[in-house]
Design a protein around this motif. Sequence first.
Motif, PDB file in Angstrom:
ATOM      1  N   TYR A 120       1.016  -1.010   0.012  1.00  0.00           N
ATOM      2  CA  TYR A 120       0.152  -0.007  -0.629  1.00  0.00           C
ATOM      3  C   TYR A 120       0.549   1.580   0.303  1.00  0.00           C
ATOM      4  CZ  TYR A 120      -3.518  -3.149   1.673  1.00  0.00           C
ATOM      5  OH  TYR A 120      -4.637  -4.403   1.730  1.00  0.00           O
ATOM      6  N   ASN A 121       0.590   2.453  -0.932  1.00  0.00           N
ATOM      7  CA  ASN A 121       1.292   3.863  -1.116  1.00  0.00           C
ATOM      8  C   ASN A 121       2.599   3.655  -1.206  1.00  0.00           C
ATOM      9  OD1 ASN A 121      -0.894   4.864   0.228  1.00  0.00           O
ATOM     10  ND2 ASN A 121      -0.145   3.996   2.302  1.00  0.00           N
ATOM     11  N   ASP A 122       2.756   2.325  -1.829  1.00  0.00           N
ATOM     12  CA  ASP A 122       3.923   2.526  -2.961  1.00  0.00           C
ATOM     13  C   ASP A 122       3.771   3.284  -4.769  1.00  0.00           C
ATOM     14  OD1 ASP A 122       5.199   0.444  -1.277  1.00  0.00           O
ATOM     15  OD2 ASP A 122       5.257  -1.182  -2.472  1.00  0.00           O
ATOM     16  N   ILE A 123       4.650   3.483  -5.196  1.00  0.00           N
ATOM     17  CA  ILE A 123       4.404   4.739  -5.970  1.00  0.00           C
ATOM     18  C   ILE A 123       5.124   3.761  -7.463  1.00  0.00           C
ATOM     19  CG2 ILE A 123       4.702   7.096  -6.837  1.00  0.00           C
ATOM     20  CD1 ILE A 123       4.953   7.889  -4.536  1.00  0.00           C
ATOM     21  N   LEU A 124       4.794   3.428  -8.235  1.00  0.00           N
ATOM     22  CA  LEU A 124       5.324   3.019  -8.999  1.00  0.00           C
ATOM     23  C   LEU A 124       5.597   3.700 -10.179  1.00  0.00           C
ATOM     24  CD1 LEU A 124       3.423  -0.475  -9.074  1.00  0.00           C
ATOM     25  CD2 LEU A 124       5.420  -0.189  -8.582  1.00  0.00           C
ATOM     26  N   SER A 170      12.489  13.334  -8.257  1.00  0.00           N
ATOM     27  CA  SER A 170      13.136  13.703  -6.571  1.00  0.00           C
ATOM     28  C   SER A 170      11.800  12.963  -6.070  1.00  0.00           C
ATOM     29  CB  SER A 170      13.035  14.955  -6.174  1.00  0.00           C
ATOM     30  OG  SER A 170      11.553  15.750  -6.302  1.00  0.00           O
ATOM     31  N   ASP A 171      11.848  12.385  -4.951  1.00  0.00           N
ATOM     32  CA  ASP A 171      10.843  11.931  -4.181  1.00  0.00           C
ATOM     33  C   ASP A 171       9.622  12.613  -4.169  1.00  0.00           C
ATOM     34  OD1 ASP A 171      12.725  10.323  -3.138  1.00  0.00           O
ATOM     35  OD2 ASP A 171      13.092  11.382  -1.146  1.00  0.00           O
ATOM     36  N   ALA A 172       9.112  14.522  -4.015  1.00  0.00           N
ATOM     37  CA  ALA A 172       8.182  15.451  -4.674  1.00  0.00           C
ATOM     38  C   ALA A 172       7.962  14.480  -6.222  1.00  0.00           C
ATOM     39  CB  ALA A 172       8.043  16.089  -4.163  1.00  0.00           C
ATOM     40  N   PHE A 173       8.897  15.170  -6.840  1.00  0.00           N
ATOM     41  CA  PHE A 173       8.641  14.179  -7.926  1.00  0.00           C
ATOM     42  C   PHE A 173       7.901  13.676  -8.848  1.00  0.00           C
ATOM     43  CE2 PHE A 173       9.654  12.570 -12.240  1.00  0.00           C
ATOM     44  CZ  PHE A 173       8.661  13.564 -13.219  1.00  0.00           C
ATOM     45  N   PHE A 174       8.328  12.347  -7.483  1.00  0.00           N
ATOM     46  CA  PHE A 174       7.896  10.981  -7.721  1.00  0.00           C
ATOM     47  C   PHE A 174       6.677  11.017  -7.513  1.00  0.00           C
ATOM     48  CE2 PHE A 174      12.240   9.451  -8.626  1.00  0.00           C
ATOM     49  CZ  PHE A 174      11.793   8.869  -9.683  1.00  0.00           C
ATOM     50  N   TYR A 175       6.196  11.253  -5.809  1.00  0.00           N
ATOM     51  CA  TYR A 175       5.232  11.050  -5.526  1.00  0.00           C
ATOM     52  C   TYR A 175       4.015  12.317  -7.143  1.00  0.00           C
ATOM     53  CZ  TYR A 175       1.561  12.514  -1.783  1.00  0.00           C
ATOM     54  OH  TYR A 175      -0.309  12.559  -1.385  1.00  0.00           O
ATOM     55  N   LEU A 176       4.120  13.075  -7.128  1.00  0.00           N
ATOM     56  CA  LEU A 176       3.191  13.589  -8.232  1.00  0.00           C
ATOM     57  C   LEU A 176       2.847  13.469  -9.176  1.00  0.00           C
ATOM     58  CD1 LEU A 176       4.383  17.148  -6.874  1.00  0.00           C
ATOM     59  CD2 LEU A 176       1.843  16.005  -6.201  1.00  0.00           C
ATOM     60  N   SER A 177       3.769  12.406 -10.399  1.00  0.00           N
ATOM     61  CA  SER A 177       4.351  11.767 -10.637  1.00  0.00           C
ATOM     62  C   SER A 177       3.293  10.151 -11.480  1.00  0.00           C
ATOM     63  CB  SER A 177       4.940  12.276 -11.938  1.00  0.00           C
ATOM     64  OG  SER A 177       5.798  11.406 -10.986  1.00  0.00           O
ATOM     65  N   GLY A 178       4.050   9.783 -10.366  1.00  0.00           N
ATOM     66  CA  GLY A 178       4.086   7.926 -10.203  1.00  0.00           C
ATOM     67  C   GLY A 178       2.154   7.770  -9.855  1.00  0.00           C
ATOM     68  N   TYR A 179       2.136   6.457  -9.947  1.00  0.00           N
ATOM     69  CA  TYR A 179       1.328   5.439  -9.837  1.00  0.00           C
ATOM     70  C   TYR A 179       1.397   4.845  -8.883  1.00  0.00           C
ATOM     71  CZ  TYR A 179       0.318   6.074 -14.884  1.00  0.00           C
ATOM     72  OH  TYR A 179      -0.022   7.081 -16.057  1.00  0.00           O
ATOM     73  N   VAL A 214       7.338  -0.912 -19.322  1.00  0.00           N
ATOM     74  CA  VAL A 214       8.512  -0.709 -18.447  1.00  0.00           C
ATOM     75  C   VAL A 214       7.650  -0.353 -17.334  1.00  0.00           C
ATOM     76  CG1 VAL A 214      10.513   0.654 -17.790  1.00  0.00           C
ATOM     77  CG2 VAL A 214      10.264  -0.235 -19.960  1.00  0.00           C
ATOM     78  N   VAL A 215       7.977  -1.032 -15.569  1.00  0.00           N
ATOM     79  CA  VAL A 215       7.017  -1.186 -14.838  1.00  0.00           C
ATOM     80  C   VAL A 215       8.889  -0.703 -13.603  1.00  0.00           C
ATOM     81  CG1 VAL A 215       6.319  -1.841 -13.226  1.00  0.00           C
ATOM     82  CG2 VAL A 215       5.281  -2.024 -15.358  1.00  0.00           C
ATOM     83  N   LYS A 216       9.162   0.076 -12.966  1.00  0.00           N
ATOM     84  CA  LYS A 216       9.980  -0.237 -12.058  1.00  0.00           C
ATOM     85  C   LYS A 216       9.324   0.715 -10.159  1.00  0.00           C
ATOM     86  CE  LYS A 216      13.839   0.120 -14.781  1.00  0.00           C
ATOM     87  NZ  LYS A 216      15.069   1.518 -15.245  1.00  0.00           N
ATOM     88  N   PRO A 217       9.610   0.206  -9.494  1.00  0.00           N
ATOM     89  CA  PRO A 217       9.421   1.134  -8.376  1.00  0.00           C
ATOM     90  C   PRO A 217       9.765   2.770  -7.909  1.00  0.00           C
ATOM     91  CG  PRO A 217      11.224  -0.493  -7.494  1.00  0.00           C
ATOM     92  CD  PRO A 217      10.738  -0.950  -9.479  1.00  0.00           C
ATOM     93  N   THR A 218       9.863   3.844  -7.763  1.00  0.00           N
ATOM     94  CA  THR A 218      10.481   4.897  -7.043  1.00  0.00           C
ATOM     95  C   THR A 218      11.087   5.185  -6.541  1.00  0.00           C
ATOM     96  OG1 THR A 218       8.271   5.922  -6.385  1.00  0.00           O
ATOM     97  CG2 THR A 218       8.418   5.873  -9.194  1.00  0.00           C
ATOM     98  N   GLY A 219      12.557   4.382  -6.935  1.00  0.00           N
ATOM     99  CA  GLY A 219      13.302   3.961  -5.634  1.00  0.00           C
ATOM    100  C   GLY A 219      12.983   3.759  -4.123  1.00  0.00           C
ATOM    101  N   VAL A 220      14.217   2.493  -3.697  1.00  0.00           N
ATOM    102  CA  VAL A 220      14.143   2.020  -2.386  1.00  0.00           C
ATOM    103  C   VAL A 220      14.241   3.255  -1.365  1.00  0.00           C
ATOM    104  CG1 VAL A 220      15.279   0.272  -1.386  1.00  0.00           C
ATOM    105  CG2 VAL A 220      14.962   0.050  -4.039  1.00  0.00           C
ATOM    106  N   LYS A 221      13.404   3.464  -0.044  1.00  0.00           N
ATOM    107  CA  LYS A 221      14.040   4.353   0.276  1.00  0.00           C
ATOM    108  C   LYS A 221      14.028   3.421   1.669  1.00  0.00           C
ATOM    109  CE  LYS A 221      11.422   8.259   0.623  1.00  0.00           C
ATOM    110  NZ  LYS A 221      10.029   8.739   0.288  1.00  0.00           N
TER     111      LYS A 221
END
Length: 252
Positions: free
Chosen positions: A49-53, A76-85, A129-136
């Motif tokens: 849940y709440n993962d961004i792809l 950036s983290d903010a960019f991925f948050y706004l533009s990812g799925y 193409v499917v990728k996780p938006t970074g490993v935090k």
Amino acid sequence: MFRKILAFAIVLLCSFSCVPLEEIAYLQTEKEKNDQVYELNYDDYAVGYNDILYIAVKTQEDEFLKNPERNTAFSSDAFFYLSGYTVDEKGYIDIPVVGEVYVFGQTISQIKIRLKELLSTYYKNFVVVVKPTGVKVSILGEVVKPGTYTFYQNNVTIFELLARCGDLGQLANRKRVKLLRHTDDNVTVHYIDLTQQSLFSTDFYYIQPEDVFYVEPLPVKTWGVGKTGFSSLQIVMSILSSAFLIVNVINN
């Protein structure tokens, strides 16, 4: 009296001033073995849940499905948050063309296969193409630079995290590193021994998104002794000076 105090100080210094090598060395090897081979245990990350792809689909003509403004040079983290799925609380992502797709608990490979099946009714030749938006991950405690770190790569090891945070402190307990790992709606607590090479064969050599590490201090720090032999010597010398002063006052 003087000799008793001096003997006590020497014993105190020898007991607490130095940290044994076996307490601070990583991946200690057995002396009788020159080469060891360990099978790495890596499991493909399961989406929660709440993962961004990051998802992109390309055809021969043009890219027809992609994250908005994904081609920007800055990420950036903010960019991925706004533009990812984002995976919602029900485990779905909502993407163009196919609508809502259930992805909770599935690996990246499984999601790619599922998207290919759904899109094959609309398009013939395409690539998904499917990728996780970074490993935090976060690391706290006896660390040179504690904090939260994001890795934009796959298969991140625990030693890459240690390198990013500047390594553990000299008085860190490398035999008992606490790991909080999130699975579904639960948090599982594990303890990792960084001094053993068997770490390679565990589920903890590779870190997972949202892992939290807490590095405990060695008992020598909780006892209030200096961080190095020199600082401990200073403490003992201070104690000796005070003791000598008391003895002189009593004798006089």
